[in-house]
Design an enzyme around this catalytic site. Structure first.
Site, PDB file in Angstrom:
ATOM      1  N   GLU A 173       0.499   3.090  -2.831  1.00  7.11           N
ATOM      2  CA  GLU A 173       1.856   2.913  -3.346  1.00  7.11           C
ATOM      3  C   GLU A 173       2.882   2.953  -2.218  1.00  7.11           C
ATOM      4  OE1 GLU A 173       3.558   5.823  -2.584  1.00  7.11           O
ATOM      5  OE2 GLU A 173       1.605   6.649  -2.043  1.00  7.11           O
ATOM      6  N   GLU A 316       0.711   4.604   0.891  1.00  2.00           N
ATOM      7  CA  GLU A 316       0.342   3.215   1.149  1.00  2.00           C
ATOM      8  C   GLU A 316      -1.095   2.881   0.764  1.00  2.00           C
ATOM      9  OE1 GLU A 316       1.032   2.009   5.191  1.00  2.00           O
ATOM     10  OE2 GLU A 316       3.081   2.816   5.246  1.00  2.00           O
TER      11      GLU A 316
END
Length: 349
Positions: A173, A316
């Site tokens: 994310e 991420e």
């Protein structure tokens, strides 16, 4: 909306026997053996075939991006504009997750779930639910219909990869301020005081940490009567990217795909997914224990054993990407390691 089948435990004895007959002392490969068992339960079906192979096919990393209303109120070291800037970095291949995905052979898809401003780019999938959530200490992050639409978007994303032959999804994310909704979700789902759940995120100072705790305490008080079920938790406290990660977990588990959960924010999505469909926990692999306060308690509540502990707190999907060689090692030893009988080695156990 999702129907997740439990994995088959009827073959556990045969699977364990195959693992135990590899040329090693019993249990000598530690958690790799548990991981191989988990993957075998997912992939081998209902009839044990000692020659059947486990496989990681066309692994994919889905990175979900979204912005948060609470980020305007001093809970992060960076402004919300950095979410879009980082998505642009993903699209150009310059972020840590790009580096690790290239190294590990993961196909990367970046999904705009609701950044403040849209960005039309061929490398970014448009699954926008809005232009950032509402500030959760002032009003619900979104309505329940938006959560449901997010689940539909997530199902579409997973389906695309499944149709391409993928059986392994990793989740990451990007969203400035998203440790705040993740902390609130953790507090709501585990019935904990916010102070036990709130950490420093990207590295806020003591003053910002105090603000973050106060705002999330306000959020919990505001929504206390409306967070009695997991869907309402997402609607009141969540983020657009957390909603779509939750949906992706459920959609992938429904397809009997392995799902690798990254760090703190992805694990908050896993908390909600497991509450909605308990069977999905059998398909989840937890990549690492984040350096974010509260992540260990989340993992404990899910009875999860993370594969790595590297002090990561980047998000991420970086930890999820780094875990792939370990998952592949579990697959490979199950498939390729000789048995005592075939190797002509005495089994002294």
């Amino acid at each position: 909306m999702f129907a997740v089948d439990p994995v088959n435990h009827q073959l556990d004895e045969q699977i364990q026997h195959k693992i135990d007959q590899k040329t090693k002392p019993l249990g000598a490969l530690g958690e790799l053996e548990s991981l191989a068992m988990q993957i075998a339960r997912v992939q081998l079906g209902d009839t044990f075939d000692p020659t059947a192979q486990l496989a990681i096919n066309k692994p994919a990393m889905l990175v979900f991006a979204g912005d948060h209303g609470i980020a305007k109120h001093g809970v992060s070291i960076a402004p919300s504009e950095v979410t879009k800037q980082m998505v642009m970095n993903f699209a150009s291949g310059g972020a840590a997750v790009n580096v690790f995905c290239r190294q590990m052979g993961l196909k990367l898809e970046v999904i705009d779930c609701g950044m403040l401003t849209p960005w039309d780019h061929p490398s970014v999938t448009n699954h926008r639910l809005g232009s950032g959530t509402q500030a959760i200490h002032q009003q619900p992050a979104m309505d329940r219909q938006t959560v449901e639409q997010g689940f539909l978007f997530a199902r579409d994303a997973v389906q695309r990869h499944f149709d391409a032959g993928c059986n392994f999804i990793a989740l990451g994310e990007m969203g400035i301020g998203n440790t705040s909704p993740a902390s609130a979700i953790m507090a709501a789902m585990l019935h904990l005081d916010v102070k036990e759940c709130v950490g420093r995120g990207t590295g806020i100072d003591d003053e910002s940490l105090s603000i973050k705790r106060e705002l999330l305490s306000q959020a919990m008080d505001l929504h206390q009567e409306n967070i009695s079920d997991p869907m309402n938790v997402l609607a009141c406290l969540g983020g657009f990217e957390i909603v779509q990660m939750t949906g992706a977990i459920l959609a992938a588990a429904e397809k009997k795909m392995l799902v690798v959960i990254d760090g703190f924010i992805a694990t908050s999505a896993a908390l909600v997914a497991v509450a909605l469909q308990e069977n999905c926990k059998d398909y989840l692999i937890y990549a690492h224990q984040s350096d974010e306060q509260g992540h260990q308690k989340m993992l404990q509540s899910l009875q999860a054993s993370p594969l790595l502990s590297l002090g990561l707190r980047l998000g991420e999907g970086t930890g999820a990407a780094l875990s792939l060689p370990i998952v592949q090692a579990a697959v490979n030893f199950y498939n390729e390691m000789a048995s005592f009988e075939h190797a002509g080695v005495s089994n002294v156990v």
